[in-house]
Design an enzyme around this catalytic site. Structure first.
Site, PDB file in Angstrom:
ATOM      1  N   ASP A 181       0.805  -1.253   0.000  1.00  0.00           N
ATOM      2  CA  ASP A 181       0.000   0.000   0.000  1.00  0.00           C
ATOM      3  C   ASP A 181       0.823   1.280   0.000  1.00  0.00           C
ATOM      4  O   ASP A 181       0.313   2.311   0.435  1.00  0.00           O
ATOM      5  CB  ASP A 181      -0.874   0.144   1.273  1.00  0.00           C
ATOM      6  CG  ASP A 181      -1.879  -0.943   1.490  1.00  0.00           C
ATOM      7  OD1 ASP A 181      -2.401  -1.450   0.503  1.00  0.00           O
ATOM      8  OD2 ASP A 181      -2.150  -1.253   2.659  1.00  0.00           O
ATOM      9  N   ASP A 406     -10.320  -6.766   5.314  1.00  0.00           N
ATOM     10  CA  ASP A 406      -9.650  -5.614   4.704  1.00  0.00           C
ATOM     11  C   ASP A 406     -10.062  -4.308   5.358  1.00  0.00           C
ATOM     12  O   ASP A 406      -9.399  -3.281   5.161  1.00  0.00           O
ATOM     13  CB  ASP A 406     -10.021  -5.499   3.217  1.00  0.00           C
ATOM     14  CG  ASP A 406      -9.512  -6.658   2.415  1.00  0.00           C
ATOM     15  OD1 ASP A 406      -8.325  -6.973   2.521  1.00  0.00           O
ATOM     16  OD2 ASP A 406     -10.319  -7.261   1.678  1.00  0.00           O
TER      17      ASP A 406
HETATM   18  C1  BGC Z   1      -4.385  -4.771   8.238  1.00  0.00           C
HETATM   19  C2  BGC Z   1      -3.319  -5.311   9.145  1.00  0.00           C
HETATM   20  C3  BGC Z   1      -3.302  -6.824   9.078  1.00  0.00           C
HETATM   21  C4  BGC Z   1      -3.209  -7.298   7.650  1.00  0.00           C
HETATM   22  C5  BGC Z   1      -3.307  -8.803   7.525  1.00  0.00           C
HETATM   23  C6  BGC Z   1      -4.227  -5.318   6.851  1.00  0.00           C
HETATM   24  O1  BGC Z   1      -5.302  -4.929   6.069  1.00  0.00           O
HETATM   25  O2  BGC Z   1      -4.353  -3.388   8.223  1.00  0.00           O
HETATM   26  O3  BGC Z   1      -3.581  -4.911  10.462  1.00  0.00           O
HETATM   27  O4  BGC Z   1      -2.239  -7.341   9.828  1.00  0.00           O
HETATM   28  O5  BGC Z   1      -4.224  -6.731   6.870  1.00  0.00           O
HETATM   29  O6  BGC Z   1      -4.572  -9.267   7.756  1.00  0.00           O
END
Ligand code: BGC
Length: 593
Positions: A181, A406
């Site tokens: 990201d 997500d």
């Molecule tokens: C979240 C993280 C998480 C990761 C894996 C991301 O979208 O912001 O906190 O560890 O996904 O699930």
């Protein structure tokens, strides 16, 4: 996580690039399953290793027991619970362990100790805590403010580097996946583009994404058994002409920033936490309908140069090399949630009445719009983690752990810095970034990273390849004792015939008959190919060859076999010498005549 594309779409529409990329048609042989759980004896620390070209080759990959327990607690989840998934260091407290439902009490050292005791060869960890994280969205905003690069360096990267460098872990190959990201946002969501956000403009101006990534690469790359893979978005983000080369150039800038050199980059990863299909087999970027290229005419493709992740990742690898990266870099593709199986999966191309009908009727990716990125309804698990699946690809991996959200579908107060992004709200009617389409998100989602049972169930139901048909699928319904095990197949027969043969190839037809009195809700036929015979493509079933073992399974209309019923499929293969018919077949692990 937010992998926006419509901005790029709109941008590209305005600029209408002319170069047409030719679609790459690739054999997708599955060569090696990684990550079988094997709890071995404690390993003695081994001397530091030389880096190898592909760290996934021949490697048993660490299975995260916290994720495995969450998966196994779900009905049907034990089918995939021993697949390897990456460990996310998504905030400073994750290094020591913070007791969250998806990280449990495990800190980084606990995972590494467990990896050693599993006898694993490879450990996957996600570095994900940049200052001003996820600047174009809200759902995965992080704990560090835009200016907190010093904290990122000293409180986050330094402690991680110290742990990874511990000689106790020198026997492991450690794949570090660097900052999902981040960098592509500085290409696509800045500088007066329609999709620019003030937050991304700020991160471009202050240099903290570039310097943060550079710092991570330099510190982690100094550890001899670490392999850094940098996030490269996905085809629906940087596959457009305007974004592709600019992203490679920006990554190269980061690989030369803050102490890093390009030697610190082992490769890139595509599609983490996104849903883009691995291979769209029913159309190619170069196709035309009514004499017009679908690349410009189809609103789904909308001038992108790629239609799927495999062609994108392979082309991006070349682009990165042209930008200055080493010529031996490898790609990872995240296939945790891009399976798009189930009854909605098209079985052939769409009608040739218009480019939209052709593409929309044939595409596996069933999202409403490629700009949708949050908890997508209809998605399924994709290819199981596999090493060296295609040219230039080090592995298919499950970096985003399936079943972890997500983003929340409504505002949920939390102490993780996570915001509420309406792209995760199923009632949201969209915005210019997804061309004003509904979000396509599942309802009732928890905040990002938290366990989302309904999504996990959806991913199981829509898995493609279907569960039980992939090498290393312990949930094979034919596996005795696994949930969904219909019991031994009490009667089956197989007819195998060669339809045609030429000097280096052949086409065979197989009919499997269930002669028992019980229907088979799913089926998987296994045989051993005589030496020199290699399956290259198939129809009416998914047929893969690993070593000499061939596994065929059906889905959708031929995914089950009624009592007394049959299914037929065909495949093409290569051979050296005369064709030899396989000697024995087993259906759902029971021998057939
Ligand atoms: C979240 C993280 C998480 C990761 C894996 C991301 O979208 O912001 O906190 O560890 O996904 O699930």
């Amino acid at each position: 996580m937010r992998y926006d594309s419509p901005s790029k779409a709109r941008e590209s529409r305005r600029r209408r690039g002319t170069a047409a990329a030719s679609a790459m048609v690739l054999a997708s042989g599955l060569l090696l399953a990684v990550g079988q759980t094997a709890i071995g004896a404690e390993n003695d620390p081994a001397p530091a290793q030389q880096r190898v070209d592909n760290p996934y080759d021949g490697a048993q990959v660490y299975v995260n027991p916290i994720w495995a327990a969450n998966a196994a607690a779900e009905p049907g989840g034990s089918a995939v619970a021993d697949q390897p998934t990456a460990v996310w260091m998504d905030r400073i407290s994750a290094i020591e362990g913070n007791g969250s439902p998806t990280t449990g009490d495990y800190g980084l050292r606990d995972h590494l100790d467990e990896a050693v005791s599993q006898g694993a060869d490879l450990f996957q960890v996600i570095i994900y805590n940049l200052p001003g994280r996820d600047c174009a969205a809200l759902a995965s905003n992080g704990e560090l403010g835009p200016d907190e690069l010093p904290r990122y360096e000293s409180e986050y990267i330094d402690p991680i580097a110290e742990i990874l460098a511990d000689p106790a872990y020198s026997s492991l190959r450690i794949a570090t996946i660097i900052e999902i990201d981040s960098l592509p946002n500085l290409v696509t969501n800045v500088g007066g583009r329609e999709t620019a956000t003030p937050e991304c403009d700020e991160m471009l101006a202050n240099g903290n994404y570039v310097n943060g990534v550079g710092y991570a690469l330099a510190q982690l790359g100094a550890i001899p058994n670490v392999y850094n893979y940098v996030d490269a978005g996905h085809h629906g983000w940087i596959g457009w002409e305007d974004n592709f080369g600019a992203s490679a150039d920006l990554f190269f800038e980061a690989a030369n920033a803050n102490g890093a050199t390009p030697d610190d980059v082992h490769g890139f990863i595509a599609n983490t936490a996104n849903f883009s299909a691995l291979e769209e087999e029913n159309f190619s970027i170069g196709d035309t309908i009514n004499g017009q290229p679908i690349r410009g005419e189809s609103s789904w493709i909308d001038w992108n140069n790629y239609v799927d992740e495999l062609s994108f990742a392979q082309a991006f690898r070349q682009e990165a090399i042209s930008a200055g990266f080493n010529s031996d870099i490898g790609m990872l593709i995240d296939t945790s949630r891009n399976g798009w199986g189930g009854s909605e999966r098209p079985t052939g191309p769409g009608p040739e009445t218009s480019a939209d009908a052709y593409v929309d009727g044939g595409r596996y990716d069933r999202r409403i719009n490629p700009g949708n990125w949050c908890n997508q309804a209809g998605a399924g698990l994709g290819e199981r983690p596999t090493a060296s699946p295609a040219a230039g690809i080090d592995a298919y991996v499950w970096a985003k752990p399936p079943g972890e959200s997500d983003g929340s579908s409504e505002e949920i107060p939390n102490d993780e810095g996570k915001g509420f992004d309406r792209m995760c709200d199923p009632t949201y009617e969209g915005n210019p970034r997804n061309q004003n389409n509904p979000s396509g998100a599942l309802p009732d989602a928890p905040i990002s990273g938290h366990w989302f049972s309904a999504q996990f169930q959806e991913l199981l139901a829509n898995a493609h390849p279907p569960l039980g048909s992939g090498p290393g699928d312990p949930g094979d319904p034919g596996d005795p004792g696994d949930p969904g095990d219909p019991g031994p197949v009490t009667g089956c027969s197989v007819s195998y015939s060669v339809q045609s043969q030429w000097n280096a190839g052949y086409v065979a037809q197989v009919t499997v008959t269930n002669t028992s009195s019980t229907a088979l809700p799913s089926w998987s036929l296994v045989w051993t190919n005589p030496s020199g015979q290699q399956v290259t493509s198939a129809w009416n079933a998914s047929v893969t060859q690993q070593g000499s073992q061939v596994t065929a399974s059906g889905s959708g209309w031929n995914g089950s076999i009624p009592a007394g019923g049959s299914v037929s499929f065909g495949f093409q293969g290569t051979l050296s010498g005369a064709h030899v018919a396989p000697a024995a077949f087993s259906l759902n692990n029971s021998a057939c005549s």
